[in-house]
Design an enzyme around this catalytic site. Structure first.
Site, PDB file in Angstrom:
ATOM      1  N   SER A 134      49.010  25.918  82.637  1.00 39.39           N
ATOM      2  CA  SER A 134      50.027  25.849  81.592  1.00 39.39           C
ATOM      3  C   SER A 134      50.225  24.291  81.438  1.00 39.39           C
ATOM      4  O   SER A 134      50.634  23.690  82.519  1.00 39.39           O
ATOM      5  CB  SER A 134      51.164  26.762  81.818  1.00 39.39           C
ATOM      6  OG  SER A 134      52.109  26.384  80.814  1.00 39.39           O
ATOM      7  N   SER A 170      53.061  23.588  79.886  1.00 34.33           N
ATOM      8  CA  SER A 170      54.903  23.638  79.537  1.00 34.33           C
ATOM      9  C   SER A 170      55.579  23.091  80.730  1.00 34.33           C
ATOM     10  O   SER A 170      56.612  22.295  80.319  1.00 34.33           O
ATOM     11  CB  SER A 170      55.100  25.041  79.400  1.00 34.33           C
ATOM     12  OG  SER A 170      54.609  25.527  78.191  1.00 34.33           O
ATOM     13  N   LYS A 198      53.249  38.420  75.780  1.00 38.67           N
ATOM     14  CA  LYS A 198      54.378  38.071  74.693  1.00 38.67           C
ATOM     15  C   LYS A 198      54.734  39.509  74.003  1.00 38.67           C
ATOM     16  O   LYS A 198      55.761  39.319  73.427  1.00 38.67           O
ATOM     17  CB  LYS A 198      53.491  37.322  73.757  1.00 38.67           C
ATOM     18  CG  LYS A 198      53.522  35.720  74.059  1.00 38.67           C
ATOM     19  CD  LYS A 198      52.762  35.201  72.878  1.00 38.67           C
ATOM     20  CE  LYS A 198      52.557  33.624  73.047  1.00 38.67           C
ATOM     21  NZ  LYS A 198      52.319  32.585  72.243  1.00 38.67           N
ATOM     22  N   ASP A 230      57.153  29.935  68.642  1.00 38.47           N
ATOM     23  CA  ASP A 230      55.705  29.718  67.869  1.00 38.47           C
ATOM     24  C   ASP A 230      56.087  29.584  66.540  1.00 38.47           C
ATOM     25  O   ASP A 230      55.358  28.591  65.785  1.00 38.47           O
ATOM     26  CB  ASP A 230      54.611  30.909  68.242  1.00 38.47           C
ATOM     27  CG  ASP A 230      54.295  30.923  69.917  1.00 38.47           C
ATOM     28  OD1 ASP A 230      54.344  29.554  70.427  1.00 38.47           O
ATOM     29  OD2 ASP A 230      54.060  31.925  70.317  1.00 38.47           O
ATOM     30  N   GLY A 256      45.491  38.271  64.336  1.00 32.96           N
ATOM     31  CA  GLY A 256      46.057  38.622  65.591  1.00 32.96           C
ATOM     32  C   GLY A 256      47.341  38.265  65.638  1.00 32.96           C
ATOM     33  O   GLY A 256      48.238  38.033  64.557  1.00 32.96           O
ATOM     34  N   GLY A 257      47.776  37.863  66.995  1.00 33.54           N
ATOM     35  CA  GLY A 257      49.243  37.636  67.331  1.00 33.54           C
ATOM     36  C   GLY A 257      49.557  36.298  66.517  1.00 33.54           C
ATOM     37  O   GLY A 257      50.701  35.970  66.145  1.00 33.54           O
ATOM     38  N   ALA A 258      48.582  35.360  66.690  1.00 29.39           N
ATOM     39  CA  ALA A 258      48.976  34.005  66.071  1.00 29.39           C
ATOM     40  C   ALA A 258      49.023  33.977  64.522  1.00 29.39           C
ATOM     41  O   ALA A 258      49.912  33.471  64.128  1.00 29.39           O
ATOM     42  CB  ALA A 258      48.034  32.849  66.535  1.00 29.39           C
ATOM     43  N   ARG A 297      42.396  45.067  60.116  1.00 29.47           N
ATOM     44  CA  ARG A 297      43.491  44.398  60.651  1.00 29.47           C
ATOM     45  C   ARG A 297      44.247  43.320  59.676  1.00 29.47           C
ATOM     46  O   ARG A 297      45.464  43.186  59.643  1.00 29.47           O
ATOM     47  CB  ARG A 297      43.050  43.621  61.817  1.00 29.47           C
ATOM     48  CG  ARG A 297      42.906  44.278  63.255  1.00 29.47           C
ATOM     49  CD  ARG A 297      42.484  43.437  64.318  1.00 29.47           C
ATOM     50  NE  ARG A 297      43.674  43.216  65.440  1.00 29.47           N
ATOM     51  CZ  ARG A 297      43.539  42.139  66.113  1.00 29.47           C
ATOM     52  NH1 ARG A 297      42.492  41.313  66.431  1.00 29.47           N
ATOM     53  NH2 ARG A 297      44.574  41.846  66.877  1.00 29.47           N
ATOM     54  N   TYR A 337      44.434  24.295  70.591  1.00 27.77           N
ATOM     55  CA  TYR A 337      44.522  23.110  71.096  1.00 27.77           C
ATOM     56  C   TYR A 337      43.599  22.560  71.950  1.00 27.77           C
ATOM     57  O   TYR A 337      43.699  21.373  72.640  1.00 27.77           O
ATOM     58  CB  TYR A 337      46.003  22.677  71.485  1.00 27.77           C
ATOM     59  CG  TYR A 337      46.557  23.791  72.538  1.00 27.77           C
ATOM     60  CD1 TYR A 337      47.069  24.822  72.023  1.00 27.77           C
ATOM     61  CD2 TYR A 337      46.229  23.544  73.923  1.00 27.77           C
ATOM     62  CE1 TYR A 337      47.655  25.694  73.035  1.00 27.77           C
ATOM     63  CE2 TYR A 337      46.610  24.312  75.076  1.00 27.77           C
ATOM     64  CZ  TYR A 337      47.543  25.245  74.615  1.00 27.77           C
ATOM     65  OH  TYR A 337      47.849  26.282  75.465  1.00 27.77           O
TER      66      TYR A 337
HETATM   67  P1  ATR Z   1      45.954  35.988  69.075  1.00 24.24           P
HETATM   68  O1  ATR Z   1      47.103  36.524  69.776  1.00 24.24           O
HETATM   69  O2  ATR Z   1      45.586  34.703  69.875  1.00 24.24           O
HETATM   70  O3  ATR Z   1      45.723  35.692  67.663  1.00 24.24           O
HETATM   71  P2  ATR Z   1      44.171  38.061  68.899  1.00 24.24           P
HETATM   72  O4  ATR Z   1      45.422  39.043  68.772  1.00 24.24           O
HETATM   73  O5  ATR Z   1      43.140  38.777  70.020  1.00 24.24           O
HETATM   74  O6  ATR Z   1      44.407  36.668  69.778  1.00 24.24           O
HETATM   75  O7  ATR Z   1      43.281  37.863  67.769  1.00 24.24           O
HETATM   76  C1  ATR Z   1      42.179  37.179  67.947  1.00 24.24           C
HETATM   77  C2  ATR Z   1      41.731  37.031  66.554  1.00 24.24           C
HETATM   78  O8  ATR Z   1      40.452  36.124  66.401  1.00 24.24           O
HETATM   79  C3  ATR Z   1      41.302  38.110  65.430  1.00 24.24           C
HETATM   80  O9  ATR Z   1      41.657  37.823  64.261  1.00 24.24           O
HETATM   81  C4  ATR Z   1      39.959  38.157  65.707  1.00 24.24           C
HETATM   82  O10 ATR Z   1      39.262  39.219  64.655  1.00 24.24           O
HETATM   83  P3  ATR Z   1      39.221  40.600  64.959  1.00 24.24           P
HETATM   84  O11 ATR Z   1      40.292  41.211  64.463  1.00 24.24           O
HETATM   85  O12 ATR Z   1      38.004  40.873  63.873  1.00 24.24           O
HETATM   86  O13 ATR Z   1      38.816  40.827  66.442  1.00 24.24           O
HETATM   87  C5  ATR Z   1      39.475  36.843  65.598  1.00 24.24           C
HETATM   88  N1  ATR Z   1      38.317  36.464  66.337  1.00 24.24           N
HETATM   89  C6  ATR Z   1      37.796  36.309  67.669  1.00 24.24           C
HETATM   90  N2  ATR Z   1      36.707  36.334  68.057  1.00 24.24           N
HETATM   91  C7  ATR Z   1      36.012  35.964  66.663  1.00 24.24           C
HETATM   92  C8  ATR Z   1      34.771  35.730  66.351  1.00 24.24           C
HETATM   93  N3  ATR Z   1      33.740  35.446  66.944  1.00 24.24           N
HETATM   94  N4  ATR Z   1      34.523  35.673  65.091  1.00 24.24           N
HETATM   95  C9  ATR Z   1      35.373  35.798  63.999  1.00 24.24           C
HETATM   96  N5  ATR Z   1      36.703  36.052  64.439  1.00 24.24           N
HETATM   97  C10 ATR Z   1      37.107  36.076  65.718  1.00 24.24           C
END
Ligand code: ATR
Length: 291
Positions: free
Chosen positions: A20, A22, A71, A107, A133-135, A160, A229
């Site tokens: 980290s 931070s 988180k 964030d 995903g979360g971000a 999703r 990053y």
């Molecule tokens: P975070 O909280 O960092 O956003 P996450 O909730 O695990 O992490 O989400 C990861 C994101 O990256 C998702 O949108 C994932 O796509 P899926 O919903 O299909 O899993 C995407 N992702 C991860 N690896 C990928 C890859 N090789 N190609 C395309 N999308 C990918």
């Protein structure tokens, strides 16, 4: 700054926590603002989260950042949660109150401050969100709240993307929304889009990848942000730069979320004008040394 009996304690809970940035960043902010506080790393295993929060509260720790994998899991143990964090469903900053810890999501604010500092504002814009995903959730919430005209969510797993766009629609019905599989980006018409890349594709060690590898995609954009990053300049951002599109990287967002957390913890203190650039130098050096 010397630690005395009056020094307030802050920290970060994560697992792992060793990488980290931070602690470096927050102790730098404290020195810049003249705050009598120290910020330390706490490695907390997922199964120990509840005990850790009780302990932090009992020890009168004044605030903590929360990151992977806590988180979302931290939410049931909070005494209160800020509206934005509740809507996003994730918390990255806790503030000590008389009742316990109140959760916030800086964030989201960090994302907004970072893109504004690079000269763009979501109001009235058509946006493309890559990932669901979360971000992506934090970015989508901010884009919608700040008056984006339209959000198109592209994700490898279509369901999703659909779920995220439905959730945004329930809260912000006026924002136009569309969910598409990632490889359906050629169906997107028009141009001038603000694009936000939130997947892990392109993150160290996968630096040779971008979720979209076709320059025609980047011709549709007016601005490109990548939340990754490491590296600071991802292949996605290189494509954007080559197309002449202004960019913002994940380091800017990381620093802005840290500054927002510092301000929540120290409402009476103002960070000096050079704090952002100073923090950027520190984290950049840290990343270069680690590389
Ligand atoms: P975070 O909280 O960092 O956003 P996450 O909730 O695990 O992490 O989400 C990861 C994101 O990256 C998702 O949108 C994932 O796509 P899926 O919903 O299909 O899993 C995407 N992702 C991860 N690896 C990928 C890859 N090789 N190609 C395309 N999308 C990918």
């Amino acid at each position: 700054m010397a630690v005395s009996g009056k020094t307030k304690v802050y920290g970060i809970i994560a697992c792992p926590v060793e990488h980290s940035m931070s602690p470096l960043m927050q102790n730098f902010f404290a020195a810049e603002a003249g705050a009598d506080l120290t910020y330390v790393p706490f490695r907390v295993e997922p199964e120990d989260l509840e005990d850790a929060l009780r302990g932090l509260c009992a020890l009168n720790v004044q605030g903590v950042n929360v990151t992977v994998p806590h988180k979302q899991r931290v939410i049931p143990y909070l005494s209160e949660i800020d509206d934005t964090a509740a809507s996003i469903g994730a918390v990255n900053t806790l503030v000590r109150t008389d009742e316990g810890f109140k959760g916030f999501n800086t964030d989201a604010e960090g994302f907004l401050t970072a893109i504004r500092a690079r000269g763009t504002d979501p109001a009235g814009l058509d946006c493309i969100l890559i990932g669901a995903g979360g971000a992506a959730r934090a970015a989508a919430f901010v884009l919608a709240r700040e008056g984006a005209n339209k959000i198109i969510c592209l994700n490898r797993t279509l369901s999703r993307a659909e779920r995220l766009m439905d959730d945004i629609g329930a809260r912000f019905p006026d924002v136009e929304r569309e969910a598409l599989p990632l490889d359906a980006w050629p169906e997107i018409g028009g141009n001038g889009y603000l694009a936000v890349q939130t997947t892990s594709v392109g993150m160290t060690p996968d630096i040779g990848s971008s979720p979209i590898e076709d320059e025609r995609f980047f011709e549709k954009l007016s601005f490109a942000m990548d939340v990754i990053y490491t590296p600071a300049r991802t292949r996605f951002l290189k494509f954007a730069e080559d197309a002449g599109v202004p960019t913002c990287n994940g380091l800017d967002m990381l620093i802005c979320q840290g500054m927002a957390a510092f301000s929540l913890w120290n409402p009476g203190l103002t960070l000096p004008a050079g704090a952002f650039d100073g923090a950027r130098d520190i984290v950049t050096k840290f990343l270069e040394e680690g590389a």
